[in-house]
Design a protein around this motif. Structure first.
Motif: not given
Lengths: 382, 382
Positions: A130-131, A307-310, A319-327, A349-355
């Motif tokens: 995905w991406g 998240h996606v190559e430019k 899509t922006v990756r959610i940084p580690d440790g952030i809800d 597949d990206l649930a919880g991983k991106v905004w």
């Protein structure tokens, strides 16, 4: 009137007129409607067989062809949201046993798989993580392997923010004698599309993203090649509401009643398309590209990772990756309830991983980026 | 953004903002929307997963139960016009091979036959001439003969203006172990309906008639008996957009995304239902009955003949026989273009034989009858 049964008032609500919060909709859709579109939507309705309404329908058809860059005669608005237009493409050309090859690079590819199966297709899939997107070589290999009647691809994968290049795919499909079906839900109006140049046979979209209209009337188009397959069916289309043979008689010169159109939604869609023609489709595409590049820069300045190559990023949805440790959910909720800004979370597949951040249609403006980034600066941990 | 293909402007229209004629809609639908409903529809949209929107959905569900007089948990608005809600009832409970018995007393009975066939049903029909209705004895005989899984009837036949009595039919269906499916498109809001008392298992309607709302969001309800049949299916529902198992997870407490709802249409529907609760459903029924009786008297005073026997006439829609030697279409066209009043022509067996005059929802008012009758006095030959 005889009435011997007593009225049940248990579900009767005595409530106030509608009062909704104000939201800046920067998620994957809906996007905010243009104020002029909201003005058009509350025009008192006329009948669905009124000559004045037929004129509105004709204008919608022309303008949809323009924004899609197609001359397809059968280019109309479906009386439902994008998913109904998606189903209309599948329902009309799929006969039981047809091999339908779906390129799955996200949630909406999987939805096409589900739908095609419901219409009795022999569904095959090719997948990427995905991406990512497919290369022409990968598509050629898949066509050689599966020899489908229909190849279905998602131009703008709303769940990942990736743009599937389509140059050359139509030629491949002609070489292998199959139809090309394309999801343009998150691209129409905001991402360059040349349906005829690309040899796309079936496409669908929605009103509430790049077109700056509320959801509820959804663009659909089919080429003469797709129409031929529909006319050669051995079985009725397994769906009455979306049956294009019947619908073509209402949208065409016959004007035969099929169902009551959502009149006010068509008023809104006409205004949305009118505004887009006034701006010029190429200018709208350029505006989306400029504003999203500004967004990308601002997000990276905040230390966030895209998240996606430019090269394959959509100008409409990032899509922006959610940084580690952030809800991620808590941040999105805080943006909504404290700042009135909606952004989306990940799906599948990206649930919880991106905004997912949308800049679509009327909302693709620099000041919206600034407002979002200012809010993100407040809510993200330092 | 690389863009080497030149823009095709052949379908680009540069047009003015929308300007529609004012119409009094006294045909078979749509009817004029209530002004407060048109005010609600242009509220800026929020997202379809916004907690504020879920509250609107919950209110719609309760109020739909109230106007239908049912406690069915699964009572929702479909994201399309009435035909989509009609198809939803058939699609969810019909499995290939199921015997579906349709009572055909007009155009919309035939539509149910068409739809059930598309979902693989073994369709049987009983018929009456257009304008008549079935007796309980006739229905019992038909159930004995066909032993269907589903009996489908049209409560308010929009093509004929006849009201099918439903008292006792639900008990018959339980005796024969079948589901009762009922079309209430032209009755909801304007004609007494007691779904639970009558033992109706599946019903659908539209927004643009008795509810005084524009078309585009359509009431659907199913009983626990119908839900059980859905859960026991061996095959997926052959329709993704209308799949009630998926939709129930969006309308229920799970709030799982299925498709983007037509947000503004739901705003309008909420307001329409709110107004109906404020009036009181029993008062709305009474208002429809009083105004239609006034209409009937006025039409008969003009020397016109009503098509349906008084006992079975709908309070929402009246069919009037076109006198010999009169061009019904020309009269309707003159009313529309010179007086701004829309009435309907006949459909199917009644094409060219009747006009259809609706007094529905907001439009069921004495002054509308007076305006129509004054115009008819002008345009009918002396």
């Amino acid at each position: 009137m005889t009435q011997t049964i007593s009225i049940n008032n248990s579900q009767k609500l005595l409530i106030e007129p509608l009062s909704m919060p104000s939201r800046l909709l920067l998620g994957p859709g809906p996007s905010n409607a243009h104020p002029a579109v909201l003005q058009a939507i509350n025009t008192p309705p006329v009948g669905h067989l009124d000559p004045a309404f037929f004129a509105v329908m004709d204008e919608i058809q022309s303008l949809l062809r323009y924004v899609w860059q197609t001359e397809n005669s059968l280019t109309i608005a479906m009386s439902g949201t994008g998913t109904s237009a998606m189903e209309a493409t599948i329902a009309n050309v799929t006969e039981p046993g047809d091999v339908v090859l779906v390129g799955v690079i996200g949630y909406f590819g999987n939805r096409l798989v589900d739908m095609a199966g419901r219409y009795g297709a022999d569904v095959r899939t090719i997948t990427k993580s995905w991406g990512q997107v497919f290369s022409l070589d990968e598509l050629r290999t898949a066509l050689e392997t599966h020899r489908p009647a229909i190849l279905a691809l998602v131009h703008a994968e709303t769940s990942t923010g990736a743009r599937q290049p389509l140059e050359g795919v139509g030629e491949l499909c002609r070489e292998f004698g199959c139809l090309l079906l394309v999801d343009t839900v998150t691209s129409l109006g905001g991402v360059p599309i040349f349906l005829d140049e690309w040899g796309v046979d079936l496409a669908y979209s929605c009103s509430q993203k790049g077109l700056s209209c509320p959801p509820g009337a959804s663009p659909f188009t089919m080429s003469s090649r797709a129409w031929e397959k529909l006319q050669k069916r051995r079985t009725k289309v397994a769906n009455f509401y979306l049956d294009m043979t019947l619908l073509s008689k209402y949208w065409g010169s016959d004007r035969i009643y099929h169902h009551t159109a959502p009149i006010n939604m068509y008023y809104a869609l006409r205004e949305a398309l009118r505004l887009l023609a006034e701006e010029g489709i190429e200018n709208s595409w350029q505006r989306h590209q400029q504003n999203v590049e500004y967004l990308w820069q601002q997000l990276e300045d905040l230390g966030l990772t895209l998240h996606v190559e430019k090269e394959y990023r959509l100008p409409t949805l990032t899509t922006v990756r959610i940084p580690d440790g952030i809800d991620g959910k808590a941040i999105a909720r805080q943006l909504l309830l404290e700042y009135g800004i909606e952004i989306g979370g990940g799906l599948g597949d990206l649930a919880g991983k991106v905004w997912r951040i949308g800049l679509m249609g009327f909302n693709s403006r620099k000041e919206n980026v600034d407002r979002l980034v200012a809010a993100l600066r407040q809510v993200l941990p330092k």
